[in-house]
Design a protein around this motif. Structure first.
Motif, mmCIF file in Angstrom:
data_model
loop_
_atom_site.group_PDB
_atom_site.id
_atom_site.type_symbol
_atom_site.label_atom_id
_atom_site.label_comp_id
_atom_site.label_asym_id
_atom_site.label_seq_id
_atom_site.Cartn_x
_atom_site.Cartn_y
_atom_site.Cartn_z
ATOM 1 N N THR A 257 -5.407 12.949 -16.498
ATOM 2 C CA THR A 257 -4.525 12.020 -15.805
ATOM 3 C C THR A 257 -4.546 12.246 -14.300
ATOM 4 O O THR A 257 -4.644 11.288 -13.523
ATOM 5 C CB THR A 257 -3.080 12.175 -16.338
ATOM 6 N N ALA A 258 -4.456 13.504 -13.868
ATOM 7 C CA ALA A 258 -4.475 13.808 -12.437
ATOM 8 C C ALA A 258 -5.791 13.355 -11.803
ATOM 9 O O ALA A 258 -5.800 12.768 -10.716
ATOM 10 C CB ALA A 258 -4.277 15.309 -12.217
ATOM 11 N N ARG B 80 0.820 -1.211 0.000
ATOM 12 C CA ARG B 80 0.000 0.000 0.000
ATOM 13 C C ARG B 80 0.854 1.261 0.000
ATOM 14 O O ARG B 80 0.516 2.261 -0.633
ATOM 15 C CB ARG B 80 -0.920 0.009 1.229
ATOM 16 N N TRP B 81 1.975 1.226 0.719
ATOM 17 C CA TRP B 81 2.845 2.398 0.819
ATOM 18 C C TRP B 81 3.356 2.822 -0.552
ATOM 19 O O TRP B 81 3.461 4.018 -0.832
ATOM 20 C CB TRP B 81 4.017 2.102 1.747
ATOM 21 N N ALA B 82 3.658 1.838 -1.414
ATOM 22 C CA ALA B 82 4.207 2.148 -2.737
ATOM 23 C C ALA B 82 3.153 2.767 -3.641
ATOM 24 O O ALA B 82 3.402 3.776 -4.317
ATOM 25 C CB ALA B 82 4.783 0.887 -3.378
ATOM 26 N N GLY B 83 1.948 2.176 -3.656
ATOM 27 C CA GLY B 83 0.873 2.717 -4.476
ATOM 28 C C GLY B 83 0.463 4.104 -4.030
ATOM 29 O O GLY B 83 0.216 4.990 -4.853
ATOM 30 N N PHE B 84 0.388 4.304 -2.715
ATOM 31 C CA PHE B 84 0.037 5.601 -2.144
ATOM 32 C C PHE B 84 1.063 6.661 -2.550
ATOM 33 O O PHE B 84 0.708 7.746 -3.043
ATOM 34 C CB PHE B 84 -0.018 5.479 -0.615
ATOM 35 N N THR B 85 2.342 6.336 -2.361
ATOM 36 C CA THR B 85 3.414 7.318 -2.597
ATOM 37 C C THR B 85 3.512 7.708 -4.061
ATOM 38 O O THR B 85 3.499 8.898 -4.404
ATOM 39 C CB THR B 85 4.770 6.747 -2.124
ATOM 40 N N ILE B 86 3.603 6.728 -4.942
ATOM 41 C CA ILE B 86 3.813 7.054 -6.354
ATOM 42 C C ILE B 86 2.552 7.656 -6.968
ATOM 43 O O ILE B 86 2.615 8.493 -7.878
ATOM 44 C CB ILE B 86 4.286 5.813 -7.153
ATOM 45 N N GLY B 87 1.375 7.268 -6.456
ATOM 46 C CA GLY B 87 0.116 7.833 -6.954
ATOM 47 C C GLY B 87 0.008 9.318 -6.649
ATOM 48 O O GLY B 87 -0.321 10.125 -7.525
ATOM 49 N N PHE C 226 2.762 15.944 -9.752
ATOM 50 C CA PHE C 226 3.491 16.301 -10.972
ATOM 51 C C PHE C 226 2.559 16.945 -11.992
ATOM 52 O O PHE C 226 2.850 18.006 -12.544
ATOM 53 C CB PHE C 226 4.146 15.052 -11.563
ATOM 54 N N TRP C 227 1.416 16.309 -12.244
ATOM 55 C CA TRP C 227 0.520 16.811 -13.287
ATOM 56 C C TRP C 227 -0.204 18.089 -12.867
ATOM 57 O O TRP C 227 -0.531 18.924 -13.711
ATOM 58 C CB TRP C 227 -0.480 15.732 -13.697
ATOM 59 N N VAL C 228 -0.451 18.275 -11.577
ATOM 60 C CA VAL C 228 -1.064 19.513 -11.115
ATOM 61 C C VAL C 228 -0.122 20.693 -11.365
ATOM 62 O O VAL C 228 -0.542 21.772 -11.793
ATOM 63 C CB VAL C 228 -1.418 19.418 -9.613
ATOM 64 N N VAL C 229 1.184 20.475 -11.123
ATOM 65 C CA VAL C 229 2.171 21.524 -11.405
ATOM 66 C C VAL C 229 2.272 21.763 -12.909
ATOM 67 O O VAL C 229 2.384 22.904 -13.368
ATOM 68 C CB VAL C 229 3.551 21.154 -10.808
ATOM 69 N N VAL C 230 2.194 20.680 -13.689
ATOM 70 C CA VAL C 230 2.236 20.807 -15.155
ATOM 71 C C VAL C 230 1.067 21.663 -15.650
ATOM 72 O O VAL C 230 1.217 22.452 -16.588
ATOM 73 C CB VAL C 230 2.219 19.421 -15.837
ATOM 74 N N SER D 276 10.513 20.570 -7.073
ATOM 75 C CA SER D 276 10.192 19.411 -6.238
ATOM 76 C C SER D 276 9.391 18.355 -6.989
ATOM 77 O O SER D 276 9.223 17.239 -6.510
ATOM 78 C CB SER D 276 9.432 19.851 -4.980
ATOM 79 N N SER D 277 8.895 18.692 -8.187
ATOM 80 C CA SER D 277 8.206 17.691 -9.011
ATOM 81 C C SER D 277 9.068 17.276 -10.202
ATOM 82 O O SER D 277 8.684 16.411 -10.984
ATOM 83 C CB SER D 277 6.871 18.244 -9.528
ATOM 84 N N GLY D 278 10.267 17.898 -10.310
ATOM 85 C CA GLY D 278 11.089 17.718 -11.503
ATOM 86 C C GLY D 278 11.554 16.305 -11.771
ATOM 87 O O GLY D 278 11.638 15.875 -12.924
ATOM 88 N N ALA D 279 11.896 15.544 -10.720
ATOM 89 C CA ALA D 279 12.423 14.196 -10.911
ATOM 90 C C ALA D 279 11.359 13.116 -10.764
ATOM 91 O O ALA D 279 11.682 11.924 -10.788
ATOM 92 C CB ALA D 279 13.564 13.947 -9.925
ATOM 93 N N VAL D 280 10.104 13.524 -10.608
ATOM 94 C CA VAL D 280 9.027 12.548 -10.405
ATOM 95 C C VAL D 280 8.922 11.580 -11.584
ATOM 96 O O VAL D 280 8.635 10.389 -11.409
ATOM 97 C CB VAL D 280 7.679 13.263 -10.154
ATOM 98 N N ALA D 281 9.153 12.077 -12.803
ATOM 99 C CA ALA D 281 9.083 11.203 -13.986
ATOM 100 C C ALA D 281 10.018 10.014 -13.826
ATOM 101 O O ALA D 281 9.629 8.858 -14.094
ATOM 102 C CB ALA D 281 9.451 11.996 -15.239
ATOM 103 N N LEU D 282 11.233 10.264 -13.375
ATOM 104 C CA LEU D 282 12.203 9.181 -13.199
ATOM 105 C C LEU D 282 11.780 8.246 -12.069
ATOM 106 O O LEU D 282 11.953 7.033 -12.163
ATOM 107 C CB LEU D 282 13.585 9.776 -12.916
#
Length: 497
Positions: A337-338, A116-123, A129-133, A396-402
């Motif tokens: 997407t967001a 659950r921690w992984a799905g929560f975090t990356i989600g 990321f997309w809200v900033v975009v 702070s959202s710059g490396a989220v893609a990676l």
């Protein structure tokens, strides 16, 4: 009333009506709502164009000039390296999405395979990321529109663009698909025409061209193919990697189609030629039409400079129209997407339950409006504090893609075994040379992240700030998970003495 999803014996969360939120093939045909409530309103032509247009962001048109200036003709290798990485990541994601179509895509798969921690975090990171975009693209589109009609202030155009695309997404998923079909179509036709016309000019066979038709000479006639040294290829990688973000959108959208498995399979199989034509093809044309150190590439932008060299009149305005289309496409897809990621998080109990509710049109209205509100706040920050608050959000959202790509790789390592044990017949798309290419891709992404840290400057700041935000979200997820587990444990009655 319990607001958290219960678990089926297969391990998938269920909705309030007992339907499995992440069930396979959850959507009915002919636009009927599936068990998760979303309506299968996207047609095959919508998904095909979403898949093609997803890899063509405004960054390709606007940011390529800086990459060329930093690496010279060797920037082609930078695009090729990142392209190979994206092809592998999309193949892995396609394997999971074809077997288990889900509106939460990789976040839902991380939830199932890693915890659950992984799905929560990356989600939540992906949503952030997309809200900033949204703010970045709304501002970029507003600048172009203000140049055409200065009577409306820039903030007014940003507001108009956001309101129109919000209304589109609220209307129905079919409305989103139709808008994206035409937006992406314009981008595809424009780049296709650019590549064809450019190649004719390169080899001196375009009638009336102002370009001397130097063939491939410009690739080596100004300091060689590596004018800035071979290390500049890696610098170029850092500059172009984020322009590829968006390839994964089709796996989220496929969950709202009548045949998700077919849509994902088709999109995954076509990602190689899409990257080859749209990225490598168009940059190759720019580098063969002009010397890499031509000042016009930075002053006008790489594509405008290339069109000017051919002698196409009003090249700047033509490219502004295309860039505006790319911006609107990115805004449209970013909002979609967001909202779908927020919807999926709501289904799994990792976001307010209201996010998982859909209206009578099968649209997650609360998830869309919440994403838009944060988008508007980010736009306000961009106007009010562009060099402080908004710069922090951006970095702070710059490396989220990676991070997203890395999580997809690690998830696929675990998910392959789960699919083979539970539903081997669903494994219709397979990652090549598993697990070796998966591990190789993990190594590539990790290397890029590490190189960003040691490269210094803005790259280091992006990684450090993104890691900080990721750590904060992860801690919240772990605490939330522990609290839920404790509250779910039955109380042991005290024994009588």
């Amino acid at each position: 009333m319990n607001t958290q999803p219960t678990m089926t014996k297969e391990g998938g969360p269920t909705d309030d009506n007992g339907g499995t939120s992440q069930s396979l093939g959850a959507h009915g045909s002919h636009g009927a709502p599936g068990q998760d409530g979303l309506k299968a309103g996207l047609k095959n032509r919508h998904l095909s164009m979403i898949a093609i247009g997803g890899v063509i962001g405004a960054g390709l048109f606007v940011g390529s000039g800086a990459g060329i200036a930093a690496a010279g003709p060797a920037i082609l290798l930078s695009y090729a390296l990142v392209g190979v990485m994206v092809v592998f990541v999309m193949r892995m994601l396609g394997e999971m999405a074809a077997a288990r179509p889900s509106s939460g895509s990789f976040s839902a798969y991380a939830d199932q395979a890693l915890g659950r921690w992984a799905g929560f975090t990356i989600g939540w990171l992906y949503w952030f990321f997309w809200v900033v975009v949204l703010a970045v693209e709304a501002t970029a589109g507003a600048k172009i529109l203000e140049g055409w009609i200065p009577a409306v202030p820039q903030w007014g155009w940003a507001l108009i663009v956001m309101v129109v695309l919000t209304a589109t997404n609220l209307a129905s998923v079919a409305s989103y698909g139709e808008f994206e079909f035409w937006f992406a179509g314009i981008k595809v036709v424009a780049i296709g025409a650019f590549v064809v016309i450019g190649l004719l000019a390169v080899f001196g066979v375009l009638p009336g061209s102002d370009n001397p038709g130097a063939g491939l000479a410009h690739l080596t006639d100004s300091g060689g193919f590596f004018p800035m040294g071979t290390g500049a290829v890696l610098t170029g990688v850092l500059m172009v990697v984020f322009s590829f973000m968006g390839s994964e959108i089709v796996t989220l959208a496929a969950g709202e189609s009548a045949d998700p498995q077919r849509a994902v399979t088709k999109a995954t199989n076509s990602v190689i030629w899409r990257i080859a034509v749209f990225y490598l093809g168009s940059i190759f044309v720019v580098l063969t039409l002009l010397r890499w150190d031509d000042k016009a590439i930075l002053e006008k932008g790489s594509y405008v400079a290339a069109l000017d060299s051919i002698g196409i009149p009003h090249a700047g305005q033509i490219m502004n129209v295309i860039v505006l289309t790319a911006v609107l496409s990115c805004l449209n897809s970013g909002l979609y997407t967001a909202s779908r990621m927020a919807f999926s998080l709501g289904q799994r109990g990792d976001a307010p339950r209201a996010f998982a509710r859909v209206n009578k049109r099968g649209v997650p209205q609360a998830a869309i409006l919440s994403s838009v509100v944060f988008g508007f706040v980010a736009v306000f920050f961009n106007y009010k504090w562009p060099d402080t608050v908004f710069a922090f959000l951006l970095n702070s959202s710059g490396a989220v893609a990676l991070f997203v790509w890395l999580v997809i790789c690690v998830t696929q390592l675990r998910m392959r075994g789960m699919i083979l044990r539970e539903q081997p017949e669903k494994l219709v798309v397979k990652m090549w040379l598993f697990p070796y290419l998966t591990w190789a891709t993990i190594a590539m992404i990790t290397f890029v992240i590490g190189y960003m840290v040691f490269d210094g400057g803005d790259n280091r700041q992006q990684v450090v700030l993104s890691l900080g935000v990721a750590a904060l979200v992860l801690v919240i997820g772990l605490v939330k998970d522990r609290v839920q587990k404790r509250s779910a444990q039955p109380e042991i009655p005290a024994q009588k003495s």
